[in-house]
Structure formats: C-alpha cells, structure tokens
Scaffold this motif. Structure first.
Motif, short mmCIF file in Angstrom:
data_model
loop_
_atom_site.label_atom_id
_atom_site.label_comp_id
_atom_site.label_asym_id
_atom_site.label_seq_id
_atom_site.Cartn_x
_atom_site.Cartn_y
_atom_site.Cartn_z
N SER A 92 67.50 -57.30 33.94
CA SER A 92 66.68 -57.52 35.06
C SER A 92 67.26 -59.38 36.52
CB SER A 92 65.49 -58.31 34.05
OG SER A 92 64.77 -58.20 35.63
N GLY A 93 67.69 -59.89 35.88
CA GLY A 93 68.21 -60.77 37.37
C GLY A 93 69.22 -59.73 38.02
N ARG A 94 70.00 -58.47 37.26
CA ARG A 94 70.98 -58.40 38.65
C ARG A 94 70.45 -57.57 39.33
NH1 ARG A 94 73.38 -57.97 33.34
NH2 ARG A 94 75.58 -59.54 33.66
N GLY A 95 69.37 -56.49 38.61
CA GLY A 95 68.25 -55.96 39.49
C GLY A 95 67.76 -56.98 40.30
N TYR A 96 67.01 -58.49 40.08
CA TYR A 96 66.46 -58.99 41.27
C TYR A 96 66.87 -59.32 42.36
CZ TYR A 96 63.50 -62.82 42.38
OH TYR A 96 62.58 -63.68 43.64
N ARG A 97 69.32 -59.41 42.02
CA ARG A 97 69.69 -59.31 43.52
C ARG A 97 70.22 -57.72 43.75
NH1 ARG A 97 75.29 -59.71 43.98
NH2 ARG A 97 76.59 -60.94 45.41
N ARG A 98 69.96 -56.96 43.22
CA ARG A 98 70.46 -56.18 44.09
C ARG A 98 69.57 -55.46 45.21
NH1 ARG A 98 71.94 -54.05 38.89
NH2 ARG A 98 70.16 -53.33 38.57
N PHE A 99 67.98 -55.67 44.45
CA PHE A 99 67.45 -54.74 45.33
C PHE A 99 66.75 -56.12 46.58
CE2 PHE A 99 63.35 -56.01 47.42
CZ PHE A 99 62.60 -54.71 46.82
N ALA A 100 66.79 -57.27 46.18
CA ALA A 100 67.03 -58.05 47.76
C ALA A 100 68.18 -58.09 48.71
CB ALA A 100 67.21 -60.06 47.26
N ILE A 154 61.87 -69.17 35.03
CA ILE A 154 63.68 -67.95 35.62
C ILE A 154 63.40 -67.38 36.76
CG2 ILE A 154 63.94 -65.96 34.61
CD1 ILE A 154 63.32 -66.55 31.47
N TRP A 155 61.89 -67.16 37.16
CA TRP A 155 61.25 -66.68 38.11
C TRP A 155 62.38 -67.38 39.43
CZ3 TRP A 155 58.21 -62.44 39.66
CH2 TRP A 155 58.38 -61.70 41.24
N SER A 156 61.88 -68.54 39.59
CA SER A 156 62.28 -69.83 39.77
C SER A 156 63.94 -69.53 40.82
CB SER A 156 61.72 -71.04 39.85
OG SER A 156 60.18 -71.06 39.80
N CYS A 157 65.19 -69.99 39.70
CA CYS A 157 65.80 -70.29 39.86
C CYS A 157 66.70 -68.66 40.31
CB CYS A 157 66.53 -70.21 38.00
SG CYS A 157 66.42 -71.65 37.09
N VAL A 158 66.62 -67.96 40.07
CA VAL A 158 66.94 -66.43 40.34
C VAL A 158 66.36 -66.34 41.98
CG1 VAL A 158 67.73 -65.22 38.20
CG2 VAL A 158 65.22 -64.40 39.41
N HIS A 159 64.80 -67.04 42.50
CA HIS A 159 65.01 -66.60 43.44
C HIS A 159 65.51 -67.61 44.06
CE1 HIS A 159 62.18 -65.39 46.97
NE2 HIS A 159 62.04 -67.12 46.90
N GLY A 160 66.17 -68.99 44.00
CA GLY A 160 66.86 -69.37 44.80
C GLY A 160 67.83 -69.33 44.85
N ALA A 161 68.39 -68.72 44.27
CA ALA A 161 69.76 -67.87 43.87
C ALA A 161 70.21 -67.50 45.53
CB ALA A 161 71.05 -68.05 42.84
N ALA A 185 73.63 -66.90 33.06
CA ALA A 185 74.47 -67.65 32.39
C ALA A 185 73.51 -68.56 31.75
CB ALA A 185 75.85 -67.80 32.17
N LEU A 186 73.56 -69.67 33.17
CA LEU A 186 72.82 -71.23 32.82
C LEU A 186 71.54 -70.70 32.73
CD1 LEU A 186 72.79 -73.65 34.28
CD2 LEU A 186 72.00 -73.26 36.45
N ILE A 187 70.79 -69.17 33.35
CA ILE A 187 69.29 -69.46 32.95
C ILE A 187 69.48 -69.09 31.01
CG2 ILE A 187 67.38 -67.86 32.58
CD1 ILE A 187 68.47 -67.02 35.88
N GLY A 188 69.89 -68.17 30.98
CA GLY A 188 70.37 -68.40 29.42
C GLY A 188 70.40 -69.12 28.11
N ARG A 189 70.98 -70.10 28.89
CA ARG A 189 71.64 -70.68 27.97
C ARG A 189 70.37 -72.34 28.18
NH1 ARG A 189 76.88 -70.97 30.44
NH2 ARG A 189 76.19 -72.48 32.08
N GLY A 190 69.26 -72.52 28.97
CA GLY A 190 68.57 -72.96 29.65
C GLY A 190 67.31 -72.43 28.62
#
Length: 193
Positions: A92-100, A154-161, A185-190
């Motif tokens: 899902s996170g990778r899809g987020y980046r692909r779309f952006a 989660i959204w905040s982290c991926v959106h920021g990146a 990976a950081l999100i997963g650990r968090g």
C-alpha cells in the motif's frame, strides 16, 4: 415527411464529464495549474467551453472534479490484497509513492486547501489504510489501538516522505527509493505489537 438526414449523435453527458476530467488531469500534469483553463480543457476534450460550465459550473468545479478523480484512482492504487498483513501495508505504501510520482501535480492538489474534493472519495482513500491497519491488528502484527489514529500516523509518515521527495532535491548520497523503503520499514517497526 420524416427527416432521414444523417446527424451527429450527441455524446452522452456522462462521457462528456469523463472526457473533461481526463483532459483536465492531462493538462494539469503537463502544464501545471496555470495551464488549466476552461478553453484548454474543453479543446482537449473536444467539447465547447460551455460544456465545462454545464458540467462543473466553471474552472473551480472542474478542478474539484479532477482532484476527486485523483482520490478515486489513489484509493484503488493503495488498496492491497496481499494475504500477509505487513506485506499488504508495505505494498500500500509503495502504491502511495507510485501514484504521487506518476501524478505529482494532481497529488499535490489533492491535499491543497483551495481544492474541495468530494468528501466521500477522499474519506474512502483514508479508509483503505484504516482497513489495512485493522487487518494487521486481526493478524496480530499491528499493535492494538485506534485503527484510525494508527492509519493517520502511517499516512503522515508516507505523505511526508513522498512530499519531501517531490518538493526538494535529494542529497546526492540519498537514493529516494531506498529512503522510501526505509520509511516503510520504520513504520512497520513503529506499529508492531
């Protein structure tokens, strides 16, 4: 007497609306917001400029429709059906980046204060992440807690990146994709139990 002369068939209204939104997205990505004019979109869609006013009440309504369309596509892209909960979250996170990356202008406008996307479409995109969190909680790989709050974290982290990647040059020593994978990976650990 019956008129049997051939006439051009009228394009159904739904098709005109779809064509205008598609043309608007294409123009936005190619030329930026300054290129999004009623005349340019109508011309690209092959309709009269009045069509924009008839379907969207003008340029701002068209922009809101384009952003709403972006949220609908975005929700589809970030949805993952992987059986493994953490793989589902990562994909899902990778899809987020692909779309952006594929739609940088529409992506930035989706989160701009001066755009008013359909609330249901924007909420549905967020709900995709909430459901992924719930799935991970059920599978025991995401910690207990309010799934809405965890999804927002989660959204905040991926959106920021992603926003940093799109808005600023990366230091030469940083590979954007590697950095993003580290964020995932950081999100997963968090969020682990």
């Amino acid at each position: 007497m019956t008129d049997t002369s051939p006439r051009a068939a009228r394009t159904p209204a739904a098709h005109i609306r779809t064509a205008l939104v598609a043309a608007g997205r294409k123009i936005l990505e190619a030329e930026g917001p300054a290129g999004l004019t009623v005349r340019a979109v109508a011309g690209a869609a092959g309709v009269a400029p009045m069509g924009v006013y008839n379907h969207f009440e003008g340029k701002n309504g068209l922009l809101d429709a384009v952003v709403t369309d972006g949220f609908r596509e975005f929700a589809t892209i970030i949805a993952s059906t992987d059986a493994d909960p953490m793989a589902r979250l990562a994909e899902s996170g990778r899809g987020y980046r692909r779309f952006a990356i594929a739609n940088p202008t529409v992506y930035s406008l989706m989160f701009a204060k001066d755009c008013n996307p359909d609330v249901e479409s924007a909420t549905n995109a967020f709900e995709v992440i909430v459901e992924i969190v719930r799935y991970g909680q059920t599978g025991g790989v995401i910690r207990d807690g309010d799934p809405n709050q965890l999804a927002m974290n989660i959204w905040s982290c991926v959106h920021g990146a992603v926003s940093l990647e799109l808005a600023t040059p990366q230091p030469p020593s940083v590979d954007a994709q590697d950095n993003y994978e580290s964020v995932i990976a950081l999100i997963g650990r968090g969020i682990a139990p």
